[in-house]
Design a protein around this motif. Structure first.
Motif, PDB file in Angstrom:
ATOM      1  N   ILE A  27       0.803  -1.074   0.017  1.00 27.28           N
ATOM      2  CA  ILE A  27       0.007   0.081   0.094  1.00 27.28           C
ATOM      3  C   ILE A  27       0.903   1.336   0.045  1.00 27.28           C
ATOM      4  O   ILE A  27       0.568   2.230  -0.790  1.00 27.28           O
ATOM      5  CB  ILE A  27      -0.980   0.017   1.213  1.00 27.28           C
ATOM      6  N   GLU A  28       1.945   1.205   0.704  1.00 33.24           N
ATOM      7  CA  GLU A  28       2.718   2.365   0.675  1.00 33.24           C
ATOM      8  C   GLU A  28       3.521   2.456  -0.507  1.00 33.24           C
ATOM      9  O   GLU A  28       3.612   3.974  -0.965  1.00 33.24           O
ATOM     10  CB  GLU A  28       4.003   1.919   1.690  1.00 33.24           C
ATOM     11  N   GLY A  29       3.786   1.527  -1.296  1.00 34.65           N
ATOM     12  CA  GLY A  29       4.327   1.519  -2.670  1.00 34.65           C
ATOM     13  C   GLY A  29       3.520   2.282  -3.851  1.00 34.65           C
ATOM     14  O   GLY A  29       3.657   2.995  -4.335  1.00 34.65           O
ATOM     15  N   GLN A  30       2.080   1.814  -3.218  1.00 37.70           N
ATOM     16  CA  GLN A  30       1.077   2.500  -4.141  1.00 37.70           C
ATOM     17  C   GLN A  30       0.903   3.959  -4.010  1.00 37.70           C
ATOM     18  O   GLN A  30       0.838   4.707  -4.916  1.00 37.70           O
ATOM     19  CB  GLN A  30      -0.213   1.594  -4.112  1.00 37.70           C
ATOM     20  N   ILE A  31       0.778   4.296  -2.726  1.00 40.89           N
ATOM     21  CA  ILE A  31       0.557   5.734  -2.355  1.00 40.89           C
ATOM     22  C   ILE A  31       1.874   6.593  -3.088  1.00 40.89           C
ATOM     23  O   ILE A  31       1.810   7.646  -3.677  1.00 40.89           O
ATOM     24  CB  ILE A  31       0.742   5.964  -0.739  1.00 40.89           C
ATOM     25  N   ARG A  32       3.085   5.851  -3.037  1.00 39.38           N
ATOM     26  CA  ARG A  32       4.227   6.619  -3.261  1.00 39.38           C
ATOM     27  C   ARG A  32       4.014   6.669  -5.118  1.00 39.38           C
ATOM     28  O   ARG A  32       4.369   7.664  -5.551  1.00 39.38           O
ATOM     29  CB  ARG A  32       5.471   5.825  -3.315  1.00 39.38           C
ATOM     30  N   GLY A  33       3.539   5.727  -5.755  1.00 42.58           N
ATOM     31  CA  GLY A  33       3.326   5.664  -7.105  1.00 42.58           C
ATOM     32  C   GLY A  33       2.091   6.989  -7.360  1.00 42.58           C
ATOM     33  O   GLY A  33       2.209   7.546  -8.515  1.00 42.58           O
ATOM     34  N   ILE A  34       1.255   7.038  -6.649  1.00 45.84           N
ATOM     35  CA  ILE A  34       0.095   8.130  -6.855  1.00 45.84           C
ATOM     36  C   ILE A  34       0.887   9.586  -6.652  1.00 45.84           C
ATOM     37  O   ILE A  34       0.732  10.347  -7.449  1.00 45.84           O
ATOM     38  CB  ILE A  34      -1.212   7.842  -5.919  1.00 45.84           C
ATOM     39  N   LYS A  35       1.543   9.640  -5.485  1.00 51.33           N
ATOM     40  CA  LYS A  35       2.232  10.943  -5.353  1.00 51.33           C
ATOM     41  C   LYS A  35       3.186  11.021  -6.689  1.00 51.33           C
ATOM     42  O   LYS A  35       3.288  12.318  -7.132  1.00 51.33           O
ATOM     43  CB  LYS A  35       3.157  10.609  -4.446  1.00 51.33           C
TER      44      LYS A  35
END
Length: 98
Positions: A27-35
């Motif tokens: 999930i943290e990786g997905q959030i970084r991707g969105i950023k």
């Protein structure tokens, strides 16, 4: 670890711990991707689709954590006569279902 009477801690098995941490890392990786998408000026619908995927992943995390909580903490407390745990669970469920 010393505990105060108001603090509650959960001892998790290695497998449960690893599963939860792995889910959160994804999930943290997905959030970084969105950023990164926002920083690069990605098209809004593309970002929204990724945000939807993160929401689904968080919901899945909640389901796993809640199931583990009910199967361990809640059932143990009920067996020990701690009926207030049911009230706590109801409050948590109400917050999750907002």
């Amino acid at each position: 670890m010393e505990e105060c009477e108001h603090c509650r801690h959960k001892e998790r098995s290695d497998k449960e711990y690893r599963d939860l941490i792995n889910r959160l890392s994804r999930i943290e990786g997905q959030i970084r991707g969105i950023k990164g998408m926002v920083e690069k000026g990605a098209y809004c619908p593309d970002i929204l689709i990724q945000v939807s995927a993160v929401n689904a992943a968080l919901n899945s995390f909640n389901k796993v954590l809640l199931a583990n909580h009910i199967k361990s903490c809640v059932t143990t407390d009920i067996r020990a006569g701690k009926e207030e745990t049911v009230d706590e669970l109801v409050t948590v469920l109400q917050k999750l279902m907002k």
